[in-house]
Design a protein around this motif. Sequence first.
Motif, short mmCIF file in Angstrom:
data_model
loop_
_atom_site.label_atom_id
_atom_site.label_comp_id
_atom_site.label_asym_id
_atom_site.label_seq_id
_atom_site.Cartn_x
_atom_site.Cartn_y
_atom_site.Cartn_z
N ARG A 32 0.83 -1.21 0.00
CA ARG A 32 0.00 0.00 0.00
C ARG A 32 0.87 1.26 0.00
NH1 ARG A 32 -5.31 -0.61 0.31
NH2 ARG A 32 -6.17 -2.63 0.96
N VAL A 33 1.97 1.24 0.74
CA VAL A 33 2.86 2.41 0.74
C VAL A 33 3.46 2.62 -0.65
CG1 VAL A 33 4.95 3.42 1.72
CG2 VAL A 33 3.41 2.13 3.19
N VAL A 34 3.92 1.53 -1.27
CA VAL A 34 4.49 1.63 -2.62
C VAL A 34 3.47 2.18 -3.61
CG1 VAL A 34 5.36 0.27 -4.58
CG2 VAL A 34 6.24 -0.16 -2.27
N GLU A 35 2.25 1.66 -3.56
CA GLU A 35 1.23 2.10 -4.50
C GLU A 35 0.88 3.57 -4.32
OE1 GLU A 35 -1.99 -0.65 -3.99
OE2 GLU A 35 -1.01 -2.23 -5.16
N GLN A 36 0.83 4.03 -3.08
CA GLN A 36 0.56 5.45 -2.84
C GLN A 36 1.72 6.31 -3.34
OE1 GLN A 36 -2.85 5.31 -2.32
NE2 GLN A 36 -2.42 7.11 -1.07
N ALA A 37 2.95 5.87 -3.09
CA ALA A 37 4.12 6.64 -3.51
C ALA A 37 4.20 6.74 -5.03
CB ALA A 37 5.39 6.00 -2.95
N ARG A 38 3.77 5.70 -5.72
CA ARG A 38 3.82 5.71 -7.19
C ARG A 38 2.88 6.74 -7.81
NH1 ARG A 38 4.09 -0.82 -8.55
NH2 ARG A 38 6.38 -0.99 -8.57
N LEU A 39 1.94 7.24 -7.02
CA LEU A 39 1.02 8.27 -7.53
C LEU A 39 1.65 9.66 -7.48
CD1 LEU A 39 -2.26 7.06 -5.76
CD2 LEU A 39 -1.58 6.68 -8.14
N ALA A 40 2.78 9.79 -6.82
CA ALA A 40 3.47 11.08 -6.70
C ALA A 40 4.42 11.28 -7.89
CB ALA A 40 4.23 11.15 -5.38
N ARG A 41 5.02 12.47 -7.93
CA ARG A 41 5.92 12.83 -9.04
C ARG A 41 7.34 12.30 -8.77
NH1 ARG A 41 7.14 17.80 -10.10
NH2 ARG A 41 6.51 18.80 -8.16
N LEU A 42 7.45 10.99 -8.70
CA LEU A 42 8.71 10.33 -8.43
C LEU A 42 9.15 9.53 -9.65
CD1 LEU A 42 7.84 9.01 -4.86
CD2 LEU A 42 9.47 10.84 -5.38
N SER A 43 10.43 9.59 -9.98
CA SER A 43 10.93 8.83 -11.12
C SER A 43 11.11 7.35 -10.79
CB SER A 43 12.25 9.41 -11.62
OG SER A 43 13.23 9.36 -10.60
N ARG A 44 11.39 7.06 -9.51
CA ARG A 44 11.54 5.68 -9.05
C ARG A 44 10.97 5.59 -7.64
NH1 ARG A 44 16.42 3.65 -11.67
NH2 ARG A 44 16.31 1.67 -10.53
N TYR A 83 20.17 4.05 -2.05
CA TYR A 83 20.49 5.03 -3.09
C TYR A 83 21.85 4.72 -3.71
CZ TYR A 83 21.59 9.42 -5.42
OH TYR A 83 21.95 10.35 -6.35
N CYS A 84 22.81 4.33 -2.92
CA CYS A 84 24.13 3.97 -3.45
C CYS A 84 24.02 2.75 -4.37
CB CYS A 84 25.10 3.69 -2.31
SG CYS A 84 25.57 5.15 -1.35
N GLN A 85 23.16 1.81 -4.02
CA GLN A 85 22.98 0.63 -4.88
C GLN A 85 22.27 1.00 -6.18
OE1 GLN A 85 21.86 -3.23 -3.07
NE2 GLN A 85 21.80 -2.14 -1.09
N LEU A 86 21.38 1.98 -6.12
CA LEU A 86 20.71 2.44 -7.34
C LEU A 86 21.72 3.00 -8.33
CD1 LEU A 86 17.43 4.32 -6.29
CD2 LEU A 86 17.61 2.54 -8.02
N ASP A 87 22.68 3.79 -7.78
CA ASP A 87 23.76 4.36 -8.58
C ASP A 87 23.24 5.18 -9.77
OD1 ASP A 87 26.43 4.88 -9.16
OD2 ASP A 87 26.63 3.14 -10.48
N VAL A 88 22.26 6.05 -9.48
CA VAL A 88 21.74 6.96 -10.50
C VAL A 88 21.69 8.36 -9.89
CG1 VAL A 88 20.37 5.22 -11.68
CG2 VAL A 88 19.35 6.51 -9.81
N PRO A 89 21.84 9.41 -10.72
CA PRO A 89 21.76 10.78 -10.17
C PRO A 89 20.33 11.14 -9.78
CG PRO A 89 21.95 10.84 -12.56
CD PRO A 89 22.10 9.41 -12.16
N ALA A 90 20.21 12.03 -8.80
CA ALA A 90 18.89 12.51 -8.38
C ALA A 90 19.04 13.94 -7.88
CB ALA A 90 18.32 11.63 -7.29
#
Length: 252
Positions: A32-44, A83-90
């Motif tokens: 439920r937390v993931v699904e709610q977060a996916r509705l926001a303006r987040l790239s990941r 975030y370090c494991q993602l290894d992408v800029p933000a």
Amino acid sequence: MNAIGIIPARYASTRLPGKPLTDLGGKTMIQRVVEQARLARLSRVVVATDDERILTHVLDFGGEAFLTSPDHPSGTDRVFDAYCQLDVPADCIINIQGDEPFIQPQQINALIALFEADPRTQLATLVKPVETQEELFSSHMPKVVLDARGQALYFSRHPLPYQRQFPQEQWLTQHRYLRHIGLYAYRPDILAELTRLPPSSLELAESLEQLRWLENGYHIQTAETTAATLGIDTPEDVVRALRLLADSKQQA
């Protein structure tokens, strides 16, 4: 604005073991937390967990997750590990609490907007007006005092300011108190710095990690929300959450 949402989720919990996998009306809390977060303006949207069971579950429902060290002392450290494991800029990283299944996308977006408005923003969090005496005097609901720019001056489990000239029953009528909502956003370079700070005296006194940041000179910008939240910490909270879900289904 490239904003990444990371949800720290530990399996161990003294009051509610296996909390992220708690069933809430047919879906786990973490889903439920993931699904709610996916509705926001987040790239990941990524779950950062120390437990294989949570990792497997998130991957099974189509989420993204990383296994982090079990030795992290705080959610902030777990977020930085992922975030370090993602290894992408933000441009900013949003730390979304894994026990907030009713988090609203506009609350996440409000923090992103602070970084868009001023790229110098180091840290951001949410505040909400205190509405009841129970909220005001609950040590489980930290209060925050702001300066004229909306930056946090101090967080406390005790109501601040202390109103010497009025009885406690009148405090809410004499001052606009704000409580803290534990949603954080960081610039990546600031997040890296925070993980290297040792615990501070104020943090240890109040058991509030954000005081470590203030004590070390960091600035925490705030955005105000009026949306209700319900963190899940106890079996009683689960009952309340199920009641909320049932009410929302009836209203739909």
